[in-house]
Design a protein around this motif. Structure first.
Motif, PDB file in Angstrom:
ATOM      1  N   LYS A 128      97.971 -43.372   3.698  1.00 33.06           N
ATOM      2  CA  LYS A 128      96.592 -43.046   4.100  1.00 33.06           C
ATOM      3  C   LYS A 128      96.578 -41.952   5.163  1.00 33.06           C
ATOM      4  O   LYS A 128      97.458 -41.899   6.014  1.00 33.06           O
ATOM      5  CB  LYS A 128      95.902 -44.278   4.690  1.00 33.06           C
ATOM      6  CG  LYS A 128      95.904 -45.472   3.795  1.00 33.06           C
ATOM      7  CD  LYS A 128      94.821 -45.390   2.783  1.00 33.06           C
ATOM      8  CE  LYS A 128      94.815 -46.706   2.020  1.00 33.06           C
ATOM      9  NZ  LYS A 128      93.981 -46.769   0.936  1.00 33.06           N
ATOM     10  N   PHE A 129      95.530 -41.123   5.107  1.00 26.52           N
ATOM     11  CA  PHE A 129      95.341 -40.038   6.070  1.00 26.52           C
ATOM     12  C   PHE A 129      93.904 -40.050   6.554  1.00 26.52           C
ATOM     13  O   PHE A 129      92.994 -40.396   5.807  1.00 26.52           O
ATOM     14  CB  PHE A 129      95.662 -38.688   5.421  1.00 26.52           C
ATOM     15  CG  PHE A 129      97.086 -38.578   4.956  1.00 26.52           C
ATOM     16  CD1 PHE A 129      98.068 -38.117   5.810  1.00 26.52           C
ATOM     17  CD2 PHE A 129      97.440 -38.954   3.672  1.00 26.52           C
ATOM     18  CE1 PHE A 129      99.384 -38.021   5.397  1.00 26.52           C
ATOM     19  CE2 PHE A 129      98.753 -38.869   3.241  1.00 26.52           C
ATOM     20  CZ  PHE A 129      99.732 -38.402   4.104  1.00 26.52           C
ATOM     21  N   THR A 130      93.688 -39.645   7.789  1.00 24.87           N
ATOM     22  CA  THR A 130      92.345 -39.694   8.374  1.00 24.87           C
ATOM     23  C   THR A 130      91.398 -38.661   7.789  1.00 24.87           C
ATOM     24  O   THR A 130      90.192 -38.836   7.829  1.00 24.87           O
ATOM     25  CB  THR A 130      92.409 -39.498   9.902  1.00 24.87           C
ATOM     26  OG1 THR A 130      93.073 -38.254  10.181  1.00 24.87           O
ATOM     27  CG2 THR A 130      93.150 -40.646  10.567  1.00 24.87           C
ATOM     28  N   SER A 131      91.933 -37.577   7.242  1.00 24.31           N
ATOM     29  CA  SER A 131      91.076 -36.538   6.663  1.00 24.31           C
ATOM     30  C   SER A 131      91.779 -35.880   5.487  1.00 24.31           C
ATOM     31  O   SER A 131      93.003 -36.007   5.322  1.00 24.31           O
ATOM     32  CB  SER A 131      90.751 -35.469   7.711  1.00 24.31           C
ATOM     33  OG  SER A 131      91.910 -34.714   8.018  1.00 24.31           O
ATOM     34  N   LEU A 132      91.011 -35.163   4.667  1.00 22.22           N
ATOM     35  CA  LEU A 132      91.611 -34.412   3.570  1.00 22.22           C
ATOM     36  C   LEU A 132      92.560 -33.344   4.107  1.00 22.22           C
ATOM     37  O   LEU A 132      93.623 -33.099   3.544  1.00 22.22           O
ATOM     38  CB  LEU A 132      90.521 -33.743   2.729  1.00 22.22           C
ATOM     39  CG  LEU A 132      89.721 -34.647   1.815  1.00 22.22           C
ATOM     40  CD1 LEU A 132      88.543 -33.881   1.227  1.00 22.22           C
ATOM     41  CD2 LEU A 132      90.595 -35.208   0.714  1.00 22.22           C
ATOM     42  N   GLY A 133      92.171 -32.702   5.207  1.00 26.45           N
ATOM     43  CA  GLY A 133      93.013 -31.676   5.810  1.00 26.45           C
ATOM     44  C   GLY A 133      94.368 -32.216   6.220  1.00 26.45           C
ATOM     45  O   GLY A 133      95.409 -31.591   5.976  1.00 26.45           O
ATOM     46  N   MET A 137      82.340 -33.082   2.971  1.00 24.14           N
ATOM     47  CA  MET A 137      83.121 -31.863   3.083  1.00 24.14           C
ATOM     48  C   MET A 137      82.798 -31.136   4.387  1.00 24.14           C
ATOM     49  O   MET A 137      83.623 -30.388   4.876  1.00 24.14           O
ATOM     50  CB  MET A 137      82.833 -30.988   1.863  1.00 24.14           C
ATOM     51  CG  MET A 137      83.800 -29.865   1.679  1.00 24.14           C
ATOM     52  SD  MET A 137      85.550 -30.271   1.581  1.00 24.14           S
ATOM     53  CE  MET A 137      85.670 -31.224   0.106  1.00 24.14           C
ATOM     54  N   ASP A 138      81.616 -31.385   4.947  1.00 27.83           N
ATOM     55  CA  ASP A 138      81.224 -30.726   6.197  1.00 27.83           C
ATOM     56  C   ASP A 138      82.167 -31.046   7.351  1.00 27.83           C
ATOM     57  O   ASP A 138      82.361 -30.220   8.228  1.00 27.83           O
ATOM     58  CB  ASP A 138      79.814 -31.148   6.617  1.00 27.83           C
ATOM     59  CG  ASP A 138      78.751 -30.553   5.712  1.00 27.83           C
ATOM     60  OD1 ASP A 138      79.036 -29.535   5.054  1.00 27.83           O
ATOM     61  OD2 ASP A 138      77.643 -31.122   5.655  1.00 27.83           O
ATOM     62  N   ARG A 139      82.730 -32.225   7.344  1.00 30.71           N
ATOM     63  CA  ARG A 139      83.580 -32.646   8.464  1.00 30.71           C
ATOM     64  C   ARG A 139      85.004 -32.118   8.348  1.00 30.71           C
ATOM     65  O   ARG A 139      85.796 -32.292   9.258  1.00 30.71           O
ATOM     66  CB  ARG A 139      83.613 -34.167   8.544  1.00 30.71           C
ATOM     67  CG  ARG A 139      82.256 -34.737   8.849  1.00 30.71           C
ATOM     68  CD  ARG A 139      82.307 -36.231   8.940  1.00 30.71           C
ATOM     69  NE  ARG A 139      80.955 -36.753   8.971  1.00 30.71           N
ATOM     70  CZ  ARG A 139      80.634 -37.990   8.753  1.00 30.71           C
ATOM     71  NH1 ARG A 139      81.574 -38.868   8.489  1.00 30.71           N
ATOM     72  NH2 ARG A 139      79.393 -38.385   8.796  1.00 30.71           N
ATOM     73  N   GLU A 140      85.325 -31.519   7.243  1.00 29.55           N
ATOM     74  CA  GLU A 140      86.678 -31.011   7.030  1.00 29.55           C
ATOM     75  C   GLU A 140      86.834 -29.639   7.665  1.00 29.55           C
ATOM     76  O   GLU A 140      85.871 -28.915   7.875  1.00 29.55           O
ATOM     77  CB  GLU A 140      86.988 -30.938   5.538  1.00 29.55           C
ATOM     78  CG  GLU A 140      87.077 -32.293   4.880  1.00 29.55           C
ATOM     79  CD  GLU A 140      88.207 -33.169   5.412  1.00 29.55           C
ATOM     80  OE1 GLU A 140      89.234 -32.646   5.885  1.00 29.55           O
ATOM     81  OE2 GLU A 140      88.070 -34.401   5.336  1.00 29.55           O
ATOM     82  N   GLY A 141      88.078 -29.269   7.929  1.00 32.05           N
ATOM     83  CA  GLY A 141      88.397 -27.999   8.549  1.00 32.05           C
ATOM     84  C   GLY A 141      88.179 -26.820   7.616  1.00 32.05           C
ATOM     85  O   GLY A 141      87.924 -26.973   6.419  1.00 32.05           O
ATOM     86  N   MET A 142      88.316 -25.635   8.181  1.00 33.45           N
ATOM     87  CA  MET A 142      88.078 -24.399   7.453  1.00 33.45           C
ATOM     88  C   MET A 142      89.022 -24.248   6.250  1.00 33.45           C
ATOM     89  O   MET A 142      88.603 -23.801   5.187  1.00 33.45           O
ATOM     90  CB  MET A 142      88.244 -23.202   8.398  1.00 33.45           C
ATOM     91  CG  MET A 142      87.883 -21.902   7.738  1.00 33.45           C
ATOM     92  SD  MET A 142      86.199 -21.951   7.120  1.00 33.45           S
ATOM     93  CE  MET A 142      85.446 -20.831   8.225  1.00 33.45           C
ATOM     94  N   MET A 143      90.280 -24.629   6.393  1.00 37.63           N
ATOM     95  CA  MET A 143      91.206 -24.480   5.280  1.00 37.63           C
ATOM     96  C   MET A 143      90.755 -25.311   4.081  1.00 37.63           C
ATOM     97  O   MET A 143      90.733 -24.820   2.961  1.00 37.63           O
ATOM     98  CB  MET A 143      92.630 -24.884   5.696  1.00 37.63           C
ATOM     99  CG  MET A 143      93.713 -24.494   4.672  1.00 37.63           C
ATOM    100  SD  MET A 143      93.953 -25.567   3.234  1.00 37.63           S
ATOM    101  CE  MET A 143      94.582 -27.034   4.000  1.00 37.63           C
ATOM    102  N   VAL A 144      90.361 -26.542   4.308  1.00 37.48           N
ATOM    103  CA  VAL A 144      89.918 -27.402   3.208  1.00 37.48           C
ATOM    104  C   VAL A 144      88.652 -26.836   2.580  1.00 37.48           C
ATOM    105  O   VAL A 144      88.540 -26.758   1.354  1.00 37.48           O
ATOM    106  CB  VAL A 144      89.699 -28.856   3.679  1.00 37.48           C
ATOM    107  CG1 VAL A 144      89.047 -29.697   2.595  1.00 37.48           C
ATOM    108  CG2 VAL A 144      91.024 -29.484   4.090  1.00 37.48           C
TER     109      VAL A 144
END
Length: 133
Positions: A80-85, A1-8
């Motif tokens: 597929k997506f590179t990130s949850l965001g 979760m650390d690598r995800e953006g602020m919104m996520v």
């Protein structure tokens, strides 16, 4: 979760159950409100929960070596997506394919809820970081 953006990170509620999620979205959300939580049944997966009256719809998000995707009830994995965001934003904009997710219009930001006065039933919201798989 650390690598995800602020919104996520702002919509990630950690290990709350489906019943607590439904209560949160019913009490503090509106049509199209959404949040992210840990899956109760699949370790390492998340659930994207969306309020679309009269229900809260839940979609499992799973990670593999080539990215994140939404998993259908049949077990089929989709785009597929590179990130949850990126995944969430694609469904917010309606550009993701193959599944009908209710419109994601209003992120239920946990930092705003922490400053409001809501019952003790919602006091456990995991805020520690977890590693990405």
């Amino acid at each position: 979760m650390d690598r995800e953006g602020m919104m996520v990170r702002s919509i990630y509620y950690g290990r709350i159950g489906s019943a607590a999620t439904e209560r949160l979205l019913e009490r503090f959300g509106q049509e199209g409100s959404f949040l992210l939580r840990d899956s109760e049944t699949v370790q390492g997966a998340y659930c994207l929960c969306v309020r679309k009256t009269p229900y809260v719809h839940t979609y499992r998000l799973v990670h593999s070596t080539d990215g994140w995707c939404l998993q259908e009830d049949s077990g089929e994995r989709l785009q597929k997506f590179t990130s949850l965001g990126t995944l969430i934003e694609s469904y917010r904009r309606g550009v993701a394919s193959n599944v009908s997710v209710p419109p994601l219009t209003d992120p239920l930001d946990k930092t705003q809820l922490q400053h409001s006065s809501f019952g003790q039933e919602f006091t456990y919201m995991e805020t520690c970081s977890s590693s990405v798989y």
